[in-house]
Design an enzyme around this catalytic site. Structure first.
Site, mmCIF file in Angstrom:
data_model
loop_
_atom_site.group_PDB
_atom_site.id
_atom_site.type_symbol
_atom_site.label_atom_id
_atom_site.label_comp_id
_atom_site.label_asym_id
_atom_site.label_seq_id
_atom_site.Cartn_x
_atom_site.Cartn_y
_atom_site.Cartn_z
ATOM 1 N N ARG A 222 0.843 -1.251 0.184
ATOM 2 C CA ARG A 222 -0.074 0.065 0.013
ATOM 3 C C ARG A 222 0.854 1.281 -0.036
ATOM 4 O O ARG A 222 0.471 2.341 -0.487
ATOM 5 C CB ARG A 222 -1.079 -0.021 1.183
ATOM 6 C CG ARG A 222 -1.956 -1.124 1.018
ATOM 7 C CD ARG A 222 -2.720 -1.094 2.224
ATOM 8 N NE ARG A 222 -4.006 -2.259 2.085
ATOM 9 C CZ ARG A 222 -5.081 -2.588 3.087
ATOM 10 N NH1 ARG A 222 -4.617 -1.736 4.320
ATOM 11 N NH2 ARG A 222 -5.973 -3.137 2.903
ATOM 12 N N LYS B 250 -17.541 -15.544 4.415
ATOM 13 C CA LYS B 250 -18.723 -15.262 4.576
ATOM 14 C C LYS B 250 -19.548 -14.863 3.361
ATOM 15 O O LYS B 250 -19.203 -13.949 2.659
ATOM 16 C CB LYS B 250 -18.908 -14.198 5.718
ATOM 17 C CG LYS B 250 -18.521 -14.574 6.964
ATOM 18 C CD LYS B 250 -18.774 -13.349 8.057
ATOM 19 C CE LYS B 250 -18.507 -13.908 9.545
ATOM 20 N NZ LYS B 250 -18.700 -12.731 10.502
ATOM 21 N N GLY C 113 -7.765 -6.587 -0.797
ATOM 22 C CA GLY C 113 -7.858 -7.453 0.425
ATOM 23 C C GLY C 113 -6.829 -8.537 0.365
ATOM 24 O O GLY C 113 -5.853 -8.677 -0.143
ATOM 25 N N GLY D 65 -12.605 -3.977 0.939
ATOM 26 C CA GLY D 65 -13.884 -3.344 1.262
ATOM 27 C C GLY D 65 -14.672 -2.361 0.333
ATOM 28 O O GLY D 65 -15.878 -2.198 -0.273
#
Length: 398
Positions: free
Chosen positions: A39, A207, A355, A378
């Site tokens: 990053r 999930k 991610g 996200g």
């Protein structure tokens, strides 16, 4: 309307630029040593452009989730990222002080000379950052002449003062995006509006409930969706397959229910999977059908990998979000590595949705062979879902 970028700024010689970057890098929890600087590296083109144009830079970012305990939070100070940023830029990066704002920070910003960089303390050390506090924002806004958003990974954090209240407070001063955010928006907008077909998506992670909106959007766009990762066992259990000791929450089964109608046509599930004994990860077996009691799914199996690789090879666009196995464990990384290699070797436009998937691709040394690796997990999901970001609403339009 397209957003203005740093190339729309004109002459910035002598200007002080406040730039929101995403330096929320993974670090060793005991030593604070940065374990992946991707990053930070991603922001270098924007920072170099500003410095070479004669501006000075005031960089700000959050790191982790501070507890409020100074001793425990010490490793979350921005000293480490300032040091690494200095190494990458080849110029000194001064740390502003131990607080995000205050007299010492104001003095340091006022003394900043063209071509120099000042790094603010971890934004989340001040609780007002996540409350969009206007007074806090004003104290930051007064430090500079220009605002740059180059933190795509936090663009969806609409309650962060550094993302929303600070640029709002800086109007009518110039407010633009950096190269990183501009590229992200360009790639994702193009991907969703005019993809090359056939278009394939690979979804993994844990999930279904966290990604249900994203999956529903994908189903309206893609020709085929391949499922892996822990969420695959949610779908399998919902279809009556015994998943052994693999934990599947009831709310995950509920989330997967409406999607079962697509399984077998638009959605493909693993046909085999690597399983490991819950109390002894060294005991593994490849299973088709029901998973034995005491075993849990940890990766897609070889037949599934072969099928998924073949689908990738015949696609013109491939978008991937979420590892398809427990890639952090070398023994269970073959599926994730294999999907990455299939994408790297394909002729398709390939997009990695940030991610853990981005971390995996870099870990395997495949990132340079991917068309675009997003810096925001996200944020990537939210933007594809069509959510409007308050952070981007503050940026000047062309």
């Amino acid at each position: 309307m397209p957003k203005k970028t740093i190339k729309n700024l004109g002459d910035i010689q002598g200007k002080k630029v406040i730039i929101r970057v995403d330096f929320n890098v993974p670090m060793d929890k005991k030593t604070g040593v940065i374990t992946n600087d991707r990053r930070i590296r991603a922001a270098i083109p924007t920072l170099k452009y500003l410095l070479e144009a004669g501006a000075s830079v005031i960089a700000m970012s959050h790191i982790g989730r501070p507890s409020g305990d100074p001793a425990k939070d010490a490793i979350l100070k921005t000293d480490g990222v300032a040091k690494r940023l200095s190494e990458l830029l080849g110029v000194p990066v001064k740390k502003a002080g131990d607080t995000v704002v205050g007299p010492a920070v104001t003095a340091a910003a006022a003394a900043l000379q063209p071509g120099h960089v000042l790094m603010l303390e971890n934004l989340r050390f001040d609780p007002r950052e996540q409350k969009n506090d206007p007074e806090f924002a004003q104290q930051i806004a007064q430090l500079g002449d220009i605002y740059v958003n180059d933190a795509f990974g936090t663009c969806h954090n609409d309650k962060d003062a550094s993302m929303v209240a600070v640029p709002k407070a800086m109007a009518p001063k110039p407010r633009v995006v950096g190269f990183l955010v501009a590229k992200e928006l360009e790639v994702i907008d193009g991907l969703m509006a005019h993809p090359k077909r056939p278009m394939l998506a690979v979804m993994g992670g844990a999930k279904v409930s966290d990604k249900i909106a994203f999956i529903n959007v994908l189903l309206t766009k893609v020709d085929h969706l391949l499922i892996g990762g822990k969420m695959a066992y949610t779908f399998l259990k919902a279809r009556g397959v015994d998943v052994g000791s693999t934990r599947v929450a009831d709310e995950e089964l509920t989330a997967a229910g409406p999607l079962l109608q697509y399984v077998g046509n638009k959605i493909s599930l693993p046909i085999d999977y690597v399983t490991a004994k819950s109390d002894d990860l060294n005991t593994t077996q490849v299973v088709e059908g029901n998973i034995p009691v005491g075993f849990e799914g940890v990766d897609i199996g070889p037949k599934t990998l072969a099928n998924y690789s073949a689908e990738i090879a015949k696609s013109a666009t491939v978008i991937w979000n979420g590892p398809v196995g427990w890639f952090e464990q070398p023994a269970f990384s073959k599926g994730t590595r294999g999907v990455g290699e299939a994408m790297a070797n394909s002729h398709a436009v390939t997009i990695i949705g940030g991610g853990e998937t981005a971390e995996a691709i870099e870990q395997f040394g495949l990132d340079s062979k991917i068309t675009h690796v997003s810096t925001g997990g996200g944020a990537f999901l939210a933007y594809v879902e069509g959510k409007k970001f308050a952070s981007l609403a503050q940026i000047d339009e062309v």
